[in-house]
Design a protein around this motif. Structure first.
Motif, PDB file in Angstrom:
ATOM      1  N   GLU A 118       0.835  -1.201   0.000  1.00 38.23           N
ATOM      2  CA  GLU A 118       0.000   0.000   0.000  1.00 38.23           C
ATOM      3  C   GLU A 118       0.872   1.255   0.000  1.00 38.23           C
ATOM      4  O   GLU A 118       2.001   1.244   0.503  1.00 38.23           O
ATOM      5  CB  GLU A 118      -0.905   0.047   1.230  1.00 38.23           C
TER       6      GLU A 118
ATOM      7  N   CYS B 183      -2.743   0.178  -3.898  1.00 41.39           N
ATOM      8  CA  CYS B 183      -2.294  -1.135  -3.442  1.00 41.39           C
ATOM      9  C   CYS B 183      -1.772  -1.862  -4.670  1.00 41.39           C
ATOM     10  O   CYS B 183      -2.560  -2.266  -5.539  1.00 41.39           O
ATOM     11  CB  CYS B 183      -3.441  -1.899  -2.804  1.00 41.39           C
TER      12      CYS B 183
ATOM     13  N   TRP C 112     -10.395  -3.167   1.074  1.00 39.08           N
ATOM     14  CA  TRP C 112      -9.658  -2.305   1.979  1.00 39.08           C
ATOM     15  C   TRP C 112     -10.279  -2.420   3.373  1.00 39.08           C
ATOM     16  O   TRP C 112     -11.505  -2.414   3.511  1.00 39.08           O
ATOM     17  CB  TRP C 112      -9.697  -0.848   1.525  1.00 39.08           C
TER      18      TRP C 112
ATOM     19  N   ARG D  51      -9.389  -1.000   7.633  1.00 41.02           N
ATOM     20  CA  ARG D  51      -8.626  -0.005   8.388  1.00 41.02           C
ATOM     21  C   ARG D  51      -8.644  -0.367   9.869  1.00 41.02           C
ATOM     22  O   ARG D  51      -9.542  -1.058  10.342  1.00 41.02           O
ATOM     23  CB  ARG D  51      -9.182   1.400   8.181  1.00 41.02           C
TER      24      ARG D  51
ATOM     25  N   GLN E 115     -15.108  -3.359  -0.542  1.00 49.02           N
ATOM     26  CA  GLN E 115     -14.626  -4.529  -1.253  1.00 49.02           C
ATOM     27  C   GLN E 115     -15.188  -4.543  -2.669  1.00 49.02           C
ATOM     28  O   GLN E 115     -16.249  -3.963  -2.937  1.00 49.02           O
ATOM     29  CB  GLN E 115     -14.990  -5.812  -0.516  1.00 49.02           C
TER      30      GLN E 115
ATOM     31  N   LEU F  14     -13.778   2.433  -4.238  1.00 47.22           N
ATOM     32  CA  LEU F  14     -12.727   1.478  -4.584  1.00 47.22           C
ATOM     33  C   LEU F  14     -12.707   1.302  -6.097  1.00 47.22           C
ATOM     34  O   LEU F  14     -13.759   1.103  -6.720  1.00 47.22           O
ATOM     35  CB  LEU F  14     -12.998   0.142  -3.881  1.00 47.22           C
TER      36      LEU F  14
ATOM     37  N   LEU G  99      -8.091   3.167  -3.453  1.00 46.69           N
ATOM     38  CA  LEU G  99      -9.175   3.610  -2.582  1.00 46.69           C
ATOM     39  C   LEU G  99      -9.149   5.127  -2.575  1.00 46.69           C
ATOM     40  O   LEU G  99      -8.185   5.739  -2.101  1.00 46.69           O
ATOM     41  CB  LEU G  99      -9.009   3.067  -1.160  1.00 46.69           C
TER      42      LEU G  99
ATOM     43  N   TYR H   6      -4.571   1.906   6.911  1.00 47.85           N
ATOM     44  CA  TYR H   6      -5.419   1.307   5.880  1.00 47.85           C
ATOM     45  C   TYR H   6      -4.661   0.149   5.221  1.00 47.85           C
ATOM     46  O   TYR H   6      -3.504   0.311   4.804  1.00 47.85           O
ATOM     47  CB  TYR H   6      -5.809   2.355   4.842  1.00 47.85           C
ATOM     48  N   TYR H   7      -5.335  -0.994   5.135  1.00 46.11           N
ATOM     49  CA  TYR H   7      -4.759  -2.214   4.588  1.00 46.11           C
ATOM     50  C   TYR H   7      -5.562  -2.672   3.370  1.00 46.11           C
ATOM     51  O   TYR H   7      -6.789  -2.607   3.382  1.00 46.11           O
ATOM     52  CB  TYR H   7      -4.807  -3.346   5.607  1.00 46.11           C
ATOM     53  N   CYS H   8      -4.863  -3.165   2.369  1.00 44.13           N
ATOM     54  CA  CYS H   8      -5.570  -3.868   1.300  1.00 44.13           C
ATOM     55  C   CYS H   8      -5.381  -5.369   1.492  1.00 44.13           C
ATOM     56  O   CYS H   8      -4.416  -5.815   2.131  1.00 44.13           O
ATOM     57  CB  CYS H   8      -5.114  -3.423  -0.086  1.00 44.13           C
TER      58      CYS H   8
ATOM     59  N   TRP I 140      -2.457  -9.995   2.812  1.00 45.04           N
ATOM     60  CA  TRP I 140      -2.568  -8.616   3.294  1.00 45.04           C
ATOM     61  C   TRP I 140      -1.294  -7.838   3.002  1.00 45.04           C
ATOM     62  O   TRP I 140      -0.191  -8.396   3.002  1.00 45.04           O
ATOM     63  CB  TRP I 140      -2.784  -8.603   4.809  1.00 45.04           C
TER      64      TRP I 140
END
Length: 123
Positions: free
Chosen positions: A6, A22, A36, A38, A50, A70, A81, A94-96, A113
């Motif tokens: 990310e 990402c 995504w 968070r 998603q 997204l 995002l 924030y994670y994808c 992840w």
């Protein structure tokens, strides 16, 4: 296995916008549903948005619907995002993530992840 990285986070003011990216490697994103999540300090990881496996359906959490969007670019193997009208409560890492399921909304349903990117919104 797919690797995810990310980028795009930062410190912004309330009402500003950011675009998170990402980048995927190892496998093509067209083989996955993408999402995504968070996580704010002291809180559990939270679903944000998603996009399903076929890429034709996107769902976002009530807390961000109408402000976040997204997008996926399968040709470039990147998921974006877009964060608009940011609020202090959007502050989080924030994670994808990707899953081989058709769609999923819970963190434990995702297989791979990234390490996250920090978004901080000041009031």
């Amino acid at each position: 296995q797919v690797q995810l990285v990310e980028s795009g986070g930062g410190l912004v003011q309330q009402g500003d916008s950011l675009r998170l990216s990402c980048a995927a490697s190892g496998r093509t994103l067209s083989n996955y549903a993408v999402a995504w999540f968070r996580q704010a300090p002291g809180k559990e990881r939270e679903f944000v948005c998603q996009n399903n496996y076929s890429g034709d359906g996107t769902t976002c959490a009530d807390s961000v619907r109408g402000r976040f969007a997204l997008f996926r670019d399968n040709r470039r193997n990147i998921v974006y995002l877009q964060l608009n009208s940011l609020k202090p409560e959007d502050t989080a890492i924030y994670y994808c993530a990707v899953t081989s399921r058709y769609f999923a909304f819970r963190a434990h349903e995702y297989d791979s992840w990234g390490r996250g990117t920090q978004v901080t919104v000041s009031s």
